[in-house]
Design an enzyme around this catalytic site. Structure first.
Site, PDB file in Angstrom:
ATOM      1  N   CYS A   7     -50.575  -2.804  11.466  1.00 17.60           N
ATOM      2  CA  CYS A   7     -49.433  -1.886  11.495  1.00 17.60           C
ATOM      3  C   CYS A   7     -49.564  -0.952  10.299  1.00 17.60           C
ATOM      4  CB  CYS A   7     -48.097  -2.632  11.521  1.00 17.60           C
ATOM      5  SG  CYS A   7     -47.649  -3.514  10.014  1.00 17.60           S
ATOM      6  N   ASN A  10     -48.256  -3.457   6.771  1.00 18.94           N
ATOM      7  CA  ASN A  10     -48.556  -4.886   6.817  1.00 18.94           C
ATOM      8  C   ASN A  10     -47.453  -5.730   6.177  1.00 18.94           C
ATOM      9  OD1 ASN A  10     -51.155  -7.137   5.647  1.00 18.94           O
ATOM     10  ND2 ASN A  10     -50.191  -7.116   7.622  1.00 18.94           N
ATOM     11  N   CYS A  12     -44.168  -5.859   8.127  1.00 21.16           N
ATOM     12  CA  CYS A  12     -43.205  -6.170   9.197  1.00 21.16           C
ATOM     13  C   CYS A  12     -43.910  -6.593  10.480  1.00 21.16           C
ATOM     14  CB  CYS A  12     -42.287  -4.976   9.482  1.00 21.16           C
ATOM     15  SG  CYS A  12     -41.027  -4.689   8.220  1.00 21.16           S
ATOM     16  N   ARG A  13     -44.431  -5.624  11.217  1.00 16.87           N
ATOM     17  CA  ARG A  13     -44.926  -5.893  12.570  1.00 16.87           C
ATOM     18  C   ARG A  13     -46.188  -6.736  12.609  1.00 16.87           C
ATOM     19  NH1 ARG A  13     -45.182   0.129  14.562  1.00 16.87           N
ATOM     20  NH2 ARG A  13     -45.835   0.343  12.397  1.00 16.87           N
ATOM     21  N   SER A  14     -47.219  -6.351  11.882  1.00 18.58           N
ATOM     22  CA  SER A  14     -48.485  -7.089  12.001  1.00 18.58           C
ATOM     23  C   SER A  14     -48.407  -8.507  11.440  1.00 18.58           C
ATOM     24  CB  SER A  14     -49.654  -6.296  11.416  1.00 18.58           C
ATOM     25  OG  SER A  14     -49.458  -5.976  10.067  1.00 18.58           O
ATOM     26  N   ASP A 118     -41.063  -0.038  14.549  1.00 19.21           N
ATOM     27  CA  ASP A 118     -41.124  -0.503  13.166  1.00 19.21           C
ATOM     28  C   ASP A 118     -39.712  -0.811  12.665  1.00 19.21           C
ATOM     29  OD1 ASP A 118     -41.549  -1.003  10.496  1.00 19.21           O
ATOM     30  OD2 ASP A 118     -42.925   0.692  10.217  1.00 19.21           O
TER      31      ASP A 118
END
Length: 143
Positions: A7, A10, A12-14, A118
């Site tokens: 993301c 690095n 939140c999402r990934s 995000d």
């Protein structure tokens, strides 16, 4: 199988994708990275960690790092959270490398989502988790 999730920062999402898939596929070698280096060495964003922990996903051991070209050689599959992240990853692809790079939402076509939103900006951590869980379940069926 070695899978890398990418993301923007690095935080939140990934890392959440890494934590979710870790539960569903403990045998897979997983990592996450950011297209940017803004948060290198930081733990996932606290509100994201709290939302994940509420569903039983512990992200506390993860630390942000930046995506690098050598990741293409280290992983069997690279999964981006949105089209911008995918483009940033592809821009670093070494000549002749054929490691597949996919959007995470390809694994949950029923969602109709083109990207994992995000939550750092949307503030909707549960919506992001819902989609990540759907994508993770789809990914697992391909392993």
């Amino acid at each position: 199988m070695k899978i890398l999730f990418v993301c923007l920062g690095n935080i939140c999402r990934s890392p959440t994708a890494e934590g979710v898939v870790r539960r569903f596929a403990p045998e897979a070698e997983l990592d996450s990275a950011g297209a940017s280096g803004w948060h290198v060495g930081e733990a996932p964003y606290a509100p994201m960690q709290e939302a994940a922990m509420a569903r039983g996903y512990d992200l506390s051991d993860l630390r942000a790092r930046q995506f690098v070209a050598t990741d293409f050689a280290r992983f069997d599959l690279i999964i981006a959270m949105d089209a911008d992240n995918l483009a940033n990853v592809e821009a670093l692809r070494p000549a002749g490398n054929e490691t597949p790079v996919r959007l995470f939402t390809e694994y949950a076509p029923q969602s109709g989502a083109e990207a994992v939103p995000d939550p750092y900006y949307t503030r909707d951590f549960d919506q992001t988790l819902d989609l990540i869980e759907d994508c993770a379940k789809g990914l697992i069926t391909t392993l």
